[in-house]
Design a protein around this motif. Structure first.
Motif, PDB file in Angstrom:
ATOM      1  N   ALA A 129      51.565  40.081  59.368  1.00  0.00           N
ATOM      2  CA  ALA A 129      50.901  38.924  59.989  1.00  0.00           C
ATOM      3  C   ALA A 129      49.429  38.794  59.606  1.00  0.00           C
ATOM      4  CB  ALA A 129      51.064  38.976  61.510  1.00  0.00           C
ATOM      5  N   PRO A 130      48.619  39.865  59.692  1.00  0.00           N
ATOM      6  CA  PRO A 130      47.209  39.708  59.298  1.00  0.00           C
ATOM      7  C   PRO A 130      47.051  39.348  57.814  1.00  0.00           C
ATOM      8  CG  PRO A 130      47.518  41.705  60.604  1.00  0.00           C
ATOM      9  CD  PRO A 130      48.878  41.209  60.256  1.00  0.00           C
ATOM     10  N   VAL A 131      47.889  39.926  56.971  1.00  0.00           N
ATOM     11  CA  VAL A 131      47.837  39.619  55.536  1.00  0.00           C
ATOM     12  C   VAL A 131      48.203  38.160  55.304  1.00  0.00           C
ATOM     13  CG1 VAL A 131      48.732  40.246  53.254  1.00  0.00           C
ATOM     14  CG2 VAL A 131      48.478  42.005  55.023  1.00  0.00           C
ATOM     15  N   LEU A 132      49.202  37.685  56.032  1.00  0.00           N
ATOM     16  CA  LEU A 132      49.629  36.289  55.933  1.00  0.00           C
ATOM     17  C   LEU A 132      48.482  35.352  56.280  1.00  0.00           C
ATOM     18  CD1 LEU A 132      52.070  34.291  55.603  1.00  0.00           C
ATOM     19  CD2 LEU A 132      52.397  34.513  58.067  1.00  0.00           C
ATOM     20  N   LEU A 133      47.768  35.673  57.361  1.00  0.00           N
ATOM     21  CA  LEU A 133      46.626  34.840  57.778  1.00  0.00           C
ATOM     22  C   LEU A 133      45.508  34.871  56.747  1.00  0.00           C
ATOM     23  CD1 LEU A 133      45.892  33.136  60.355  1.00  0.00           C
ATOM     24  CD2 LEU A 133      48.038  34.395  60.448  1.00  0.00           C
ATOM     25  N   ASP A 134      45.188  36.066  56.230  1.00  0.00           N
ATOM     26  CA  ASP A 134      44.139  36.188  55.211  1.00  0.00           C
ATOM     27  C   ASP A 134      44.476  35.323  54.005  1.00  0.00           C
ATOM     28  OD1 ASP A 134      42.816  38.007  56.787  1.00  0.00           O
ATOM     29  OD2 ASP A 134      43.546  39.774  55.710  1.00  0.00           O
ATOM     30  N   ASN A 135      45.724  35.429  53.542  1.00  0.00           N
ATOM     31  CA  ASN A 135      46.161  34.690  52.365  1.00  0.00           C
ATOM     32  C   ASN A 135      46.145  33.184  52.635  1.00  0.00           C
ATOM     33  OD1 ASN A 135      48.889  33.756  50.590  1.00  0.00           O
ATOM     34  ND2 ASN A 135      47.447  35.119  49.548  1.00  0.00           N
ATOM     35  N   PHE A 136      46.586  32.798  53.809  1.00  0.00           N
ATOM     36  CA  PHE A 136      46.599  31.384  54.195  1.00  0.00           C
ATOM     37  C   PHE A 136      45.186  30.810  54.155  1.00  0.00           C
ATOM     38  CE2 PHE A 136      46.239  27.952  57.241  1.00  0.00           C
ATOM     39  CZ  PHE A 136      47.385  27.192  57.021  1.00  0.00           C
ATOM     40  N   GLU A 137      44.227  31.541  54.723  1.00  0.00           N
ATOM     41  CA  GLU A 137      42.852  31.045  54.770  1.00  0.00           C
ATOM     42  C   GLU A 137      42.268  30.867  53.372  1.00  0.00           C
ATOM     43  OE1 GLU A 137      40.891  33.894  57.208  1.00  0.00           O
ATOM     44  OE2 GLU A 137      41.814  33.190  59.064  1.00  0.00           O
ATOM     45  N   LYS A 138      42.556  31.805  52.469  1.00  0.00           N
ATOM     46  CA  LYS A 138      42.057  31.694  51.091  1.00  0.00           C
ATOM     47  C   LYS A 138      42.665  30.486  50.387  1.00  0.00           C
ATOM     48  CE  LYS A 138      41.300  36.678  50.582  1.00  0.00           C
ATOM     49  NZ  LYS A 138      41.811  37.941  49.984  1.00  0.00           N
ATOM     50  N   ILE A 139      43.956  30.295  50.589  1.00  0.00           N
ATOM     51  CA  ILE A 139      44.623  29.153  49.940  1.00  0.00           C
ATOM     52  C   ILE A 139      44.140  27.838  50.551  1.00  0.00           C
ATOM     53  CG2 ILE A 139      46.848  28.024  49.558  1.00  0.00           C
ATOM     54  CD1 ILE A 139      48.106  30.804  49.446  1.00  0.00           C
ATOM     55  N   MET A 140      43.915  27.828  51.854  1.00  0.00           N
ATOM     56  CA  MET A 140      43.411  26.619  52.499  1.00  0.00           C
ATOM     57  C   MET A 140      42.038  26.250  51.934  1.00  0.00           C
ATOM     58  SD  MET A 140      42.902  25.751  56.565  1.00  0.00           S
ATOM     59  CE  MET A 140      41.249  26.414  56.761  1.00  0.00           C
ATOM     60  N   ALA A 141      41.176  27.248  51.789  1.00  0.00           N
ATOM     61  CA  ALA A 141      39.841  26.985  51.237  1.00  0.00           C
ATOM     62  C   ALA A 141      39.942  26.474  49.804  1.00  0.00           C
ATOM     63  CB  ALA A 141      39.002  28.256  51.285  1.00  0.00           C
ATOM     64  N   ALA A 142      40.848  27.085  49.013  1.00  0.00           N
ATOM     65  CA  ALA A 142      41.029  26.651  47.621  1.00  0.00           C
ATOM     66  C   ALA A 142      41.550  25.223  47.572  1.00  0.00           C
ATOM     67  CB  ALA A 142      41.994  27.600  46.906  1.00  0.00           C
ATOM     68  N   ILE A 155      41.223  22.836  49.820  1.00  0.00           N
ATOM     69  CA  ILE A 155      40.150  21.912  50.226  1.00  0.00           C
ATOM     70  C   ILE A 155      39.195  21.661  49.068  1.00  0.00           C
ATOM     71  CG2 ILE A 155      38.099  21.690  51.712  1.00  0.00           C
ATOM     72  CD1 ILE A 155      39.719  23.176  53.885  1.00  0.00           C
ATOM     73  N   ASP A 156      38.972  22.700  48.242  1.00  0.00           N
ATOM     74  CA  ASP A 156      38.061  22.573  47.096  1.00  0.00           C
ATOM     75  C   ASP A 156      38.780  22.101  45.832  1.00  0.00           C
ATOM     76  OD1 ASP A 156      35.934  23.423  48.626  1.00  0.00           O
ATOM     77  OD2 ASP A 156      36.144  25.538  48.052  1.00  0.00           O
ATOM     78  N   SER A 157      40.041  21.665  45.962  1.00  0.00           N
ATOM     79  CA  SER A 157      40.851  21.171  44.829  1.00  0.00           C
ATOM     80  C   SER A 157      41.086  22.255  43.773  1.00  0.00           C
ATOM     81  CB  SER A 157      40.187  19.947  44.179  1.00  0.00           C
ATOM     82  OG  SER A 157      40.063  18.903  45.116  1.00  0.00           O
ATOM     83  N   ALA A 158      41.134  23.515  44.203  1.00  0.00           N
ATOM     84  CA  ALA A 158      41.405  24.629  43.283  1.00  0.00           C
ATOM     85  C   ALA A 158      42.860  25.075  43.429  1.00  0.00           C
ATOM     86  CB  ALA A 158      40.469  25.799  43.582  1.00  0.00           C
ATOM     87  N   SER A 159      43.352  25.768  42.411  1.00  0.00           N
ATOM     88  CA  SER A 159      44.746  26.223  42.412  1.00  0.00           C
ATOM     89  C   SER A 159      44.921  27.442  43.319  1.00  0.00           C
ATOM     90  CB  SER A 159      45.182  26.594  40.994  1.00  0.00           C
ATOM     91  OG  SER A 159      46.455  27.206  41.008  1.00  0.00           O
ATOM     92  N   MET A 160      46.081  27.509  43.959  1.00  0.00           N
ATOM     93  CA  MET A 160      46.382  28.672  44.805  1.00  0.00           C
ATOM     94  C   MET A 160      47.076  29.784  44.026  1.00  0.00           C
ATOM     95  SD  MET A 160      49.595  27.361  47.113  1.00  0.00           S
ATOM     96  CE  MET A 160      50.960  26.407  46.437  1.00  0.00           C
ATOM     97  N   VAL A 161      47.324  29.578  42.733  1.00  0.00           N
ATOM     98  CA  VAL A 161      48.079  30.544  41.922  1.00  0.00           C
ATOM     99  C   VAL A 161      47.535  31.974  42.034  1.00  0.00           C
ATOM    100  CG1 VAL A 161      48.569  31.231  39.536  1.00  0.00           C
ATOM    101  CG2 VAL A 161      49.119  28.925  40.312  1.00  0.00           C
ATOM    102  N   PRO A 162      46.218  32.218  41.907  1.00  0.00           N
ATOM    103  CA  PRO A 162      45.740  33.605  41.987  1.00  0.00           C
ATOM    104  C   PRO A 162      46.069  34.280  43.322  1.00  0.00           C
ATOM    105  CG  PRO A 162      44.004  32.145  41.180  1.00  0.00           C
ATOM    106  CD  PRO A 162      45.105  31.270  41.672  1.00  0.00           C
ATOM    107  N   TYR A 163      46.077  33.505  44.393  1.00  0.00           N
ATOM    108  CA  TYR A 163      46.323  34.071  45.719  1.00  0.00           C
ATOM    109  C   TYR A 163      47.819  34.318  45.949  1.00  0.00           C
ATOM    110  CZ  TYR A 163      41.600  32.291  46.040  1.00  0.00           C
ATOM    111  OH  TYR A 163      40.277  32.030  45.783  1.00  0.00           O
TER     112      TYR A 163
END
Length: 737
Positions: free
Chosen positions: A123-136, A138-146
């Motif tokens: 669960a904590p890892v899921l949230l961390d990953n979600f937040e990084k992808i959400m930020a990416a 919003i900034d029109s960046a790819s989520m592929v690295p995450y």
């Protein structure tokens, strides 16, 4: 609960900085509904453990439960506030989109947890990953690295949520590749939609290495999408299977697939032994070739080079085991009443190392007498002065730990060790006990535990214990946690086997009592002891089923025969016991399994949870019984458990079970005596004391014919099943730590 609150506060303090910019805000009316939907998903998640108390109990470990609760309650709340205050999301529609993503996150976690597709600890890892992808996003960046960096369980959920991310399609491919790496047996069933991707050939190669027989079946349908991919593949192993799919008796070639691909073996030369699988098939020559190839491949594997089709269905080891049982062990077992020269004729042409492989491959199937006669012939064929260490050298010590365990179980270990120099014997037993922490499973450690319980030589027991101590010190010095746990448990279990040490094993290793079972612990809330007995529709099942039902005296039991798929037996006096037994219906038509499914549905519907489970069938039926078990049984009665894999799974499903099993194939008549004695104790309402019950049965069998007495002597009571005790203790210890 105070502890829970305190730890949650610690988590809040430790992680609050990440959300310092997101104060608690009241959402505007037009978005309140979307916040409410998130709240509703959180409430459903909270109820998953049976209680809506603001604390998500996902496991027996409170640290995990607190981390899950923090991630899915507090951090989700912070995330909602951050979305409301994010200046990069100026419009209502944009904020609604990301609030919906959060709702989907909580829902997906809840559903995937219930379906066992994600472990709560993620669960904590899921949230961390979600937040990084959400930020990416919003900034029109790819989520592929995450997505690439995340575990499969996490990537599966998050890649599906962010459908508008520019890296969505590539991320879905990455998730599929992660899935294939974890489930190579599912590649051929799922690869169709990815037929034009660049990674197709590599996945086909992985599928082929994992299960060439499965690929063979798909290759036979030349015009199906997957069949076309196989026949057009550029992978050498896949092409070889495609060619074999047109060859009679193709499955018999698969163990040699690596040699065929490399050119070391030619199909034309193999055909002289295999024929078409029936006509022209030389069973002895084929087995000898399997042994030769096993020795070559195992030597390669010891150097890190694993051959294609070494493991898996119809792979080398699978085929070697099947042919050892089919061509040698089964005929020897079936002729157990014949003179020895007639009975053992099947192995007349086998060399010592070919008999060695027959023995280790037949662990779950070979009779005691079959083992002993074969063992003696193996030694005789080594010459007048056999050096048993040289035999192990010729097989590159392949399966040597399994061989030692079996030799100990059948009281032949002293004989084997005495036929080699003392220095070799010492080195061998040191190797038997060494580096148990280095393997991916507990199988080797379980073999050591089981062997110790079978050894009567006090000096040998003392040596094994000293080797365990040496390895424990090695693991302590290297700070190897897994090793420290394994060797500490083995040491404690072995010391407890000596009654002079007066060790309370249950307390020492943190498991429930192993010598007794309280009657109350077997009862459900209504005071019933519910039992389930699994029968199978082969000849043995049909033979012993009437005897089983007939063993219940009408003075003590009522028998309800009205159901076509199962029988219900209830006690008339004493302790309330309800026993449910499925009928041994036609196994070829899968009717026995259907009856078990319907019986399970009936038991669940009526709140009947078996605390005693009996498996009445060969070891090859046991995976079916394990699959149908409700779980958390306290007593399990087996014949042979069929090896470590089944034993480990049994304990995973029934962590506190007392397990009765045998070293060889179970006997229906003996299983019936065990059942009768067990039920008499349970009817009395008294505490079940295993030693007393075992002594009573042993006294009765002492007057039986030699074969029957020897078969009984191979049965292991729960308190002597050191392998099972070790697994239970290891699981408890690692769960606690």
């Amino acid at each position: 609960m105070i502890k829970h609150v305190f730890l949650i506060l610690i988590l809040f303090v430790c992680t609050a900085d990440a959300f310092a910019q997101c104060d608690s805000v009241k959402p505007p009316l037009q978005r309140q509904r979307f916040h409410d939907k998130i709240n509703e998903e959180q409430k459903l998640l909270d109820k998953t453990d049976g209680k809506a108390d603001g604390f998500i109990k996902a496991s027996a470990n409170d640290d995990i439960n607190i981390a899950v609760t923090d991630a899915m309650i507090r951090r989700i709340y912070q995330l909602r506030n951050c979305i409301e205050q994010n200046a990069k999301l100026p419009t209502n529609n944009e904020k609604v989109r990301y609030l919906t993503y959060v709702e989907n996150l909580v829902r997906s976690f809840r559903i995937n947890w219930k379906l066992n597709k994600i472990k709560p600890v993620f669960a904590p890892v899921l949230l961390d990953n979600f937040e990084k992808i959400m930020a990416a996003t919003i900034d029109s960046a790819s989520m592929v690295p995450y997505i690439q960096a995340a575990p499969y369980e996490v990537a599966l959920i998050n890649a599906d949520i962010f459908v508008n991310n520019k890296g969505y399609n590539d991320s879905k491919n990455i998730v599929y590749l992660k899935y294939c790496a974890l489930n190579p047996d599912k590649i051929l069933a799922t690869i169709g939609p990815y037929g034009k991707e660049s990674f197709v050939d590599s996945l086909l190669g992985l599928a082929c290495k994992n299960d060439p027989a499965q690929m063979y079946k798909y290759a036979q349908d030349v015009y199906s999408p997957t069949g076309k991919l196989i026949h057009n593949s550029g992978n050498a192993a896949v092409r070889a299977v495609a060619t074999l799919s047109k060859t009679p008796g193709a499955l018999l070639y698969f163990p040699f697939l690596d040699d065929i691909v490399s050119g070391r073996k030619q199909t034309d030369s193999l055909k002289k032994i295999i024929g078409d699988g029936e006509i022209g098939y030389d069973s002895v020559a084929y087995y000898k070739l399997l042994v030769q190839t096993e020795i070559e491949y195992s030597k390669r594997m010891s150097k890190g080079d694993t051959a294609i089709a070494f493991f898996g269905a119809n792979g080398l080891r699978d085929m070697l085991q099947r042919k050892a049982i089919e061509h040698f062990i089964k005929p020897i077992n079936e002729l157990h009443e014949k003179p020895e020269n007639i009975r053992m004729k099947a192995i007349d042409s086998l060399t010592p190392r070919e008999i060695y492989y027959m023995l280790v491959m037949g662990e779950s199937d070979i009779f005691t007498s079959s083992y002993k006669h074969s063992f003696n012939r193996m030694l005789q064929r080594m010459g007048k002065k056999p050096a048993t260490d040289s035999l192990l050298l010729t097989v590159n010590f392949d399966y040597f730990k399994k061989f030692i365990k079996m030799a100990a179980n059948f009281n032949k270990l002293d004989t084997f060790l005495n036929l080699m120099p003392g220095s070799s014997s010492e080195s061998l037993m040191k190797a038997f006990v060494a580096r148990l922490e280095a393997t991916s499973t507990l199988e080797d450690a379980v073999d050591v535990a089981d062997s110790y319980s079978s050894i009567n030589n006090k000096n040998l027991q003392a040596n094994i214990l000293s080797y365990v101590n040496e390895n424990e010190k090695r693991c302590i010095n290297s700070n190897n946690t897994r090793g420290k746990i394994i060797y500490d448990l083995l040491k404690t279990i072995f010391l407890s086997a000596d009654s002079t040490n007066k060790i309370n094993l249950s307390e020492a290793i943190g498991i429930p009592p192993i010598y007794t079972v309280d009657n109350k612990s077997l009862m459900d809330d209504s005071g019933r002891i519910v039992q389930q007995v699994f029968f199978y529709g082969d000849e043995d099942g049909k033979t012993y089923f009437p005897q089983f039902i007939g063993s219940f005296s009408p003075k003590e039991w009522s028998i309800n025969n009205n159901n076509k798929e199962w029988v219900e037996i209830k006690s008339l006096k004493g302790q309330k016991i309800w026993i449910y037994v499925n009928r041994p219906l036609n196994s070829d038509k899968n009717l026995d399994d259907t009856a078990q499914v319907h019986l399970n549905n009936y038991l669940e519907k009526n709140g009947l949870r078996p605390s005693v489970v009996t498996h009445r069938g060969h070891s090859y039926w046991l995976p079916g019984t394990i699959k149908r078990m409700a779980g958390d049984a306290k007593i399990i009665v087996l014949g042979s458990c069929g090896g470590y894999k089944n034993l480990s799974k049994l304990i995973e499903i029934n962590p506190d079970a007392h397990i009765i099993s045998t070293k060889e194939i179970g006997t229906g008549s003996i299983n019936q005596v065990i059942t009768n004695n067990l039920n008499q104790v349970l009817l009395s309402g008294k505490q079940l004391v295993w030693k007393s019950m075992w002594e009573n049965i042993s006294t009765a069998f002492a007057k039986q014919p030699k074969d029957t007495k020897e078969a009984w002597d191979d049965y292991i009571p729960p308190y002597k099943n050191l392998g099972a005790i070790f697994i239970k203790a290891y699981n408890k210890k690692t769960e606690t730590e």
